[in-house]
Design a protein around this motif. Sequence first.
Motif, short mmCIF file in Angstrom:
data_model
loop_
_atom_site.label_atom_id
_atom_site.label_comp_id
_atom_site.label_asym_id
_atom_site.label_seq_id
_atom_site.Cartn_x
_atom_site.Cartn_y
_atom_site.Cartn_z
N THR A 1 -19.77 -85.10 42.03
CA THR A 1 -19.28 -86.39 42.53
C THR A 1 -18.00 -86.79 41.80
O THR A 1 -17.45 -87.86 42.06
CB THR A 1 -20.34 -87.48 42.35
N ASP B 1 -27.81 -97.12 38.04
CA ASP B 1 -27.47 -97.41 39.43
C ASP B 1 -26.06 -96.95 39.80
O ASP B 1 -25.55 -97.31 40.86
CB ASP B 1 -27.62 -98.91 39.70
N GLU C 1 -26.53 -79.29 41.68
CA GLU C 1 -25.94 -80.42 42.39
C GLU C 1 -24.46 -80.19 42.66
O GLU C 1 -23.77 -79.50 41.91
CB GLU C 1 -26.11 -81.70 41.57
N ARG D 1 -24.34 -90.89 40.29
CA ARG D 1 -25.59 -90.17 40.01
C ARG D 1 -26.23 -89.65 41.29
O ARG D 1 -27.04 -88.73 41.24
CB ARG D 1 -26.57 -91.08 39.28
N SER D 2 -25.91 -90.24 42.43
CA SER D 2 -26.52 -89.84 43.70
C SER D 2 -25.77 -88.62 44.23
O SER D 2 -24.88 -88.74 45.08
CB SER D 2 -26.48 -90.99 44.71
N HIS E 1 -24.67 -86.41 34.08
CA HIS E 1 -24.60 -87.86 34.30
C HIS E 1 -25.01 -88.62 33.04
O HIS E 1 -24.44 -89.66 32.71
CB HIS E 1 -25.49 -88.25 35.48
N PRO F 1 -23.31 -95.02 41.45
CA PRO F 1 -23.37 -94.17 42.66
C PRO F 1 -23.02 -92.71 42.40
O PRO F 1 -23.39 -91.83 43.18
CB PRO F 1 -22.34 -94.83 43.61
#
Length: 825
Positions: A557, A535, A554, A539-540, A527, A537
């Motif tokens: 995404t 912020d 992970e 990264r989530s 990331h 998304p």
Amino acid sequence: MKAPVSWLAEYVDLPAEITPRGLADALVRIGMEVEGVESGADALSGPIVVGRVLSFVDESQKNGKTIRWCQVDVGVHNADGEPRGIVCGAHNFAPDDLVVVSLPGAVLPGGFAISARKTYGHVSDGMICSVRELGIGEDHDGILVLPAASAQPGDDPLPLLGLTDAVLDVAVTTDRGYTMSIRGLAREAAAALGVPFRDVTLPLPAPDGGAYDVHVDETDVCRRFSARAVTGLDPAAPSPDWMVTRLRQCGIRSISLAVDVTNYVMLETGQPLHAFDRDRLSGPVGVRRAEAGERLTTLDDVVRTLAAEDVVVTDESGPIALAGVMGGASTEIGATSSAVVLEAATWIPEVVARTVRRHRLPSEAARRFERGVDPEIAGTALERCVRLLVAHGGATPVDGYTVVGEVAPPARIAMDAHRPERTAGMPIPRDAVVSHLDAVGCTVTDDGDVLQVQPPSWRPDLLVPADLVEEVVRLAGYDRLPSVLPAAPAGRGLTGRQRLHRAVSRAAAAAGYTEVLAYPFVAPSVHDAFGLAGDDPRRSAVRLANPLSDDEPELRTSLLPGLLGVVARNLGRGTRDLAVFETGLVFLPRPAGEPPTLPGIAARPSDAEIAALDAVLPDQPRHVAAVLTGNAQPRGWWGPERAADWADAVEFARVVARAARVELGVRATEHAPWHPGRCAELVLDDVTIGHAGELHPRVVAALGLPERTCAVELDLDALAEPGPPAAPEISGYPPVLLDVALVVGDDVAAAALRDTIREAAGPLLESVRPFAVYTDAERLGAGLRSVTFALRFRAPDRTLTVEEATAARDAAVTAAVERHGARLR
């Protein structure tokens, strides 16, 4: 697991006519994975014999080295009845010692050919061998000295060293941990060959807690802890040659008698054991969770910082072993250890597996505990250790046998006696079902059409009737299963969504892209490499509790990290021009909520339970992405090469759109990880579904990619399933071709001009295509450019006049002037 055939033969009556390869084939037929049949003699050839050192002379050399000029009796291989003269650089032998001699013509492992050659002023007529030169170990400090009176000069030393004994190399799957032992493999061999099996049985003393004081605090992870003890062990007592040979054949080096015995019994029974120096123990032995930050020096001399999730064996001084993985250096058996406490425990596999991963500390013991160890063999394994230490080390058993904890027997399973033959599709008589279950150690009670089956203690994987069916079918013979092609049900085919995905993949491949499959796991650092905002998304990401690699914990995404990794690997192997694509799922976490209770396996989950599970799963849309680098068109007779650029990435998105029979809108934007001035937003029905363009130079540098690398990614699920294609309307009348050049500001996108022209020109406009861009500050003005469009007009029912086409064109120009401040050039 490596298993010498001679060791297996001590527990199963192998047929006289069976060969090691035949035994391996028999195991393969019942589902075992035998990777090879090895023999230490395979790498040796030529005359290799036993020799007796008659005498030697130490001679100092100019280089400071002292060599020995030896006279060696090799029996019938003596030259004209005289002993062989051999130069040797080792000094760990004496006159009358028996050694292994490679004579001229012999070939040792690694293709090392032996010949008579002159060295250090003598002709060395052969070589006295070390264990490393024979390929049976790594010790090269001295030559191998054979036991006295074990052979005569001239004899073949290979049987004496166990080098003629075949060794099976078996790959043990996670559900068959019991086969990581001679006992378990012998049972499988007996079942495969239909011959008797002899288990390891020894009379055990009654547990009285007298061996050593033990307490277990973590009964949920240590189901049973057993201990025996011996005193008066001779620390200098050597391990017997047959034990050293078998350990070597199984890939374990000899250390000392006490350690060798525990390793030998582990290989034999499957129960890992550990030996503590009793004199170095302080107070009672316990089992507890580690305190975060505690330190333990393990037997590999590494100081390890423990986590609160670790389970340790302790005494009053603190941790002395990492449970199920490795012992500690503070209680290690040393050169003066004469009193030994032997430990055999039963650990929960999951705890051991996580500890191994956490500390990156695999071990032979952990490999067995991870797969499940028979809890009922611990006492036998301890008794076997005690007897070996008494027999070969002069030890005296300590009265008492400590056992802490109980292990519940496996649950009884009810199985329809006819289920195995229904599943296999071939006849398997009821008697054969019972016989096969008995062969794997089950106790079967006949209860009419339903068999009540009690699995053995060493088979924790037998939980439901389907597991028993697998055992019956594999012993009946996978090679006997009939091959029947199932009939496809009529009236079914690919769903609309599947047809769309297939059409996209085929269109991308037809456009010259190569489809790849990348792992869906990524590192959190990607990331930052992509330059994503804090912020963002993306990264989530969903973090795995038990990742395959700690470096990539992970779920992705975006498809781009995996694709760019594929590009980097291909670049490292010399490929320069790349155009690759992938279709796959990305994982977008939902807002955190209360995790639902997992349903049991006794019945199908209810709709409400399934909905609760689905509610906490991440969204998993399917994306398509592509990466281009190098030349899009090679150099040839048609002209020079053309480098791939942002326009090719946008064209890939249009290829996908055409396969879905939709038209994408394209407009400039800024979106990481793309170059802010060369990034296109892909729009469908005014909804952004992806981005394309050239990657940001910082991203390219961070990932080690070539400059001007381009990429595209869009959401396939945003594309509706295309309906039946509509046939185009074809006019038989000629078109009118007109060009129009509009001067606009640099901030006006060509796509916006095109859309305005298409809307304002009316139904007579068949197509509009931009084909030239011209900039000249002196002629056009600063900040202006000219975009030229090719217009094709046609009427479906008549020949279109130039006046009609010109009127439609002028209407389009007027709209461009009003909306975009354009002027006709």
